[in-house]
Design a protein around this motif. Structure first.
Motif, PDB file in Angstrom:
ATOM      1  N   LYS A 291       0.844  -1.058   0.015  1.00 40.35           N
ATOM      2  CA  LYS A 291      -0.053  -0.023  -0.043  1.00 40.35           C
ATOM      3  C   LYS A 291       0.929   1.390   0.026  1.00 40.35           C
ATOM      4  O   LYS A 291       0.513   2.138  -0.614  1.00 40.35           O
ATOM      5  CB  LYS A 291      -1.043  -0.009   1.207  1.00 40.35           C
ATOM      6  N   SER A 292       1.931   1.136   0.537  1.00 43.39           N
ATOM      7  CA  SER A 292       2.838   2.244   0.587  1.00 43.39           C
ATOM      8  C   SER A 292       3.509   2.540  -0.692  1.00 43.39           C
ATOM      9  O   SER A 292       3.833   3.601  -1.049  1.00 43.39           O
ATOM     10  CB  SER A 292       4.070   2.192   1.752  1.00 43.39           C
TER      11      SER A 292
ATOM     12  N   SER B 140      -3.994  10.628  -4.324  1.00 45.10           N
ATOM     13  CA  SER B 140      -4.249  10.054  -3.026  1.00 45.10           C
ATOM     14  C   SER B 140      -4.577  11.271  -2.124  1.00 45.10           C
ATOM     15  O   SER B 140      -4.064  12.044  -1.577  1.00 45.10           O
ATOM     16  CB  SER B 140      -3.073   9.413  -2.441  1.00 45.10           C
TER      17      SER B 140
ATOM     18  N   GLN C  44       1.730   5.064   6.069  1.00 45.90           N
ATOM     19  CA  GLN C  44       2.314   4.798   4.497  1.00 45.90           C
ATOM     20  C   GLN C  44       3.030   6.134   4.090  1.00 45.90           C
ATOM     21  O   GLN C  44       3.969   6.048   3.452  1.00 45.90           O
ATOM     22  CB  GLN C  44       1.147   4.563   3.785  1.00 45.90           C
ATOM     23  N   VAL C  45       2.441   7.185   4.506  1.00 43.78           N
ATOM     24  CA  VAL C  45       2.560   8.402   4.171  1.00 43.78           C
ATOM     25  C   VAL C  45       4.347   8.772   4.692  1.00 43.78           C
ATOM     26  O   VAL C  45       5.288   9.197   4.132  1.00 43.78           O
ATOM     27  CB  VAL C  45       1.740   9.505   4.768  1.00 43.78           C
TER      28      VAL C  45
ATOM     29  N   ASP D 160       2.055   7.000  -6.834  1.00 46.99           N
ATOM     30  CA  ASP D 160       1.260   8.135  -7.021  1.00 46.99           C
ATOM     31  C   ASP D 160       1.939   9.447  -6.906  1.00 46.99           C
ATOM     32  O   ASP D 160       1.765  10.358  -7.493  1.00 46.99           O
ATOM     33  CB  ASP D 160       0.171   8.023  -5.861  1.00 46.99           C
TER      34      ASP D 160
ATOM     35  N   GLN E  31      -3.010   4.977   7.194  1.00 47.81           N
ATOM     36  CA  GLN E  31      -2.620   5.994   6.149  1.00 47.81           C
ATOM     37  C   GLN E  31      -1.434   6.707   6.446  1.00 47.81           C
ATOM     38  O   GLN E  31      -0.431   7.049   5.627  1.00 47.81           O
ATOM     39  CB  GLN E  31      -3.878   6.711   5.742  1.00 47.81           C
TER      40      GLN E  31
ATOM     41  N   LYS F  28       1.112   4.571  -3.146  1.00 49.14           N
ATOM     42  CA  LYS F  28       1.369   5.954  -2.681  1.00 49.14           C
ATOM     43  C   LYS F  28       2.802   6.552  -3.182  1.00 49.14           C
ATOM     44  O   LYS F  28       2.653   7.599  -3.684  1.00 49.14           O
ATOM     45  CB  LYS F  28       1.299   6.186  -1.024  1.00 49.14           C
TER      46      LYS F  28
ATOM     47  N   LEU G 296      -2.580  11.483   1.115  1.00 50.25           N
ATOM     48  CA  LEU G 296      -1.340  11.928   1.058  1.00 50.25           C
ATOM     49  C   LEU G 296      -1.416  13.527   0.838  1.00 50.25           C
ATOM     50  O   LEU G 296      -0.393  14.081   1.558  1.00 50.25           O
ATOM     51  CB  LEU G 296      -0.710  11.322  -0.065  1.00 50.25           C
TER      52      LEU G 296
END
Length: 233
Positions: free
Chosen positions: A115-116, A135, A195-196, A122, A192, A119, A138
Motif C-alpha cells: 500500500k505504501s 491520493s 504509509q505517508v 502516486d 494511512q 502511494k 497523502l
C-alpha cells in the motif's frame, strides 16, 4: 669379294640433357580477407529500476497483492521516471528500487508494504507532472506538514486526516479535501499516516525521528523545495 668397309655405326648416344626444370612457385592470388561484419549489439530495452523491482516483488507477493503492484507498475512508467528524475534530483532511485523489491520485513530495514508502494508511485507520477497526488490522504498529510512549520508528529497527521480534525486548529489544513476525507476514522487515518511516513522517508523528503509512542516527521530542505513547488508553500 670386296672387302666391305664397315662404317662404324654412328650410335646416337642420347645424352639426355636433363634440363633442370624448376617449377616456378604457383603464384596463388591471396583472396582478400572477408570483411568483418560489424558486431550487432543487442540493444536491450532499458527498464527503469522501479519496474524491475516491482516485477520481482510481484513474483514474491501473494496473489491478492498483484493488482496493487500492477497499479504501481503502470504509474511508474519509463516516461514518468525520466521526468521525475529531473524534479527529484536528490532521490536515489536505485536505492528506492532495492527497497521496493524486498518482501521480507526481517531481511531489510527499508521494507515497504504494498500500500505504501502504491502511494509512492502516486506521488512520483504527480511530481513528474507538476500536479498534486490523487491520493487524498497523502495530500492532506503533506499540506499538514507544510502548514505546521514543515514538521508534524504521527498523532498530528492522524488528526489532520480524520474526523478529529474538526475539533483542532489543523482543520483548515484539509479544508480543500474535507468532503472526501471527513469520513476517515482514527484507525484508517493511522494506517494511512504510516504509509505517508514511509514514502516521505524513502524518497528522502523528510527525516523520521523514532519515538516510543509517536514518531516525528520533519521535512528537509529538499522535501520542502520539491513538495512546496506543487503545494504552494
Amino acid at each position: 669379294m670386296k672387302n666391305e668397309t664397315i662404317k662404324p655405326e654412328t650410335i646416337k648416344t642420347e645424352t639426355a640433357k636433363k634440363v633442370n626444370t624448376v617449377k616456378k612457385p604457383e603464384t596463388t592470388k591471396a583472396k582478400p580477407a572477408p570483411k568483418a561484419k560489424p558486431e550487432t549489439v543487442k540493444q536491450e530495452t532499458i527498464i527503469n529500476p522501479f519496474t524491475r523491482a516491482l516485477m520481482v516483488r510481484k513474483e514474491l507477493a501473494p496473489v491478492e497483492q498483484h493488482k496493487q503492484i500492477e497499479h504501481a507498475l503502470h504509474a511508474l512508467s519509463d516516461n514518468v521516471v525520466t521526468a521525475a528524475k529531473k524534479v527529484m534530483t536528490q532521490t536515489d532511485f536505485d536505492a528506492v528500487a532495492n527497497m521496493l523489491q524486498n518482501s521480507d520485513k526481517k531481511a531489510h530495514s527499508g521494507y515497504m508494504q504494498v500500500k505504501s508502494i502504491v502511494k509512492l508511485a502516486d506521488i512520483v507520477r504527480a511530481l513528474a507532472q507538476g500536479i498534486r497526488p490523487t491520493s487524498n490522504n497523502l495530500c492532506v498529510a503533506i499540506s499538514a506538514l507544510l502548514h505546521n512549520g514543515n514538521h508534524a508528529n504521527i498523532k498530528e497527521l492522524i488528526v489532520a486526516q480524520s474526523r478529529a480534525a474538526r475539533e483542532t486548529d489543523m482543520m483548515n489544513v484539509r479544508s480543500d479535501y474535507q468532503a472526501r476525507s471527513a469520513t476517515y476514522t482514527i484507525g484508517t487515518a493511522s494506517s494511512q499516516t504510516g504509509q505517508v511516513r514511509d514514502v516521505m522517508r524513502v524518497l528522502d523528503f523528510a527525516t523520521v525521528n523514532k519515538g516510543k509512542r509517536n514518531d516525528d516527521l520533519i521535512l528537509n530542505e529538499y522535501g520542502l523545495k520539491v513538495l512546496g513547488a506543487v503545494f504552494g508553500k
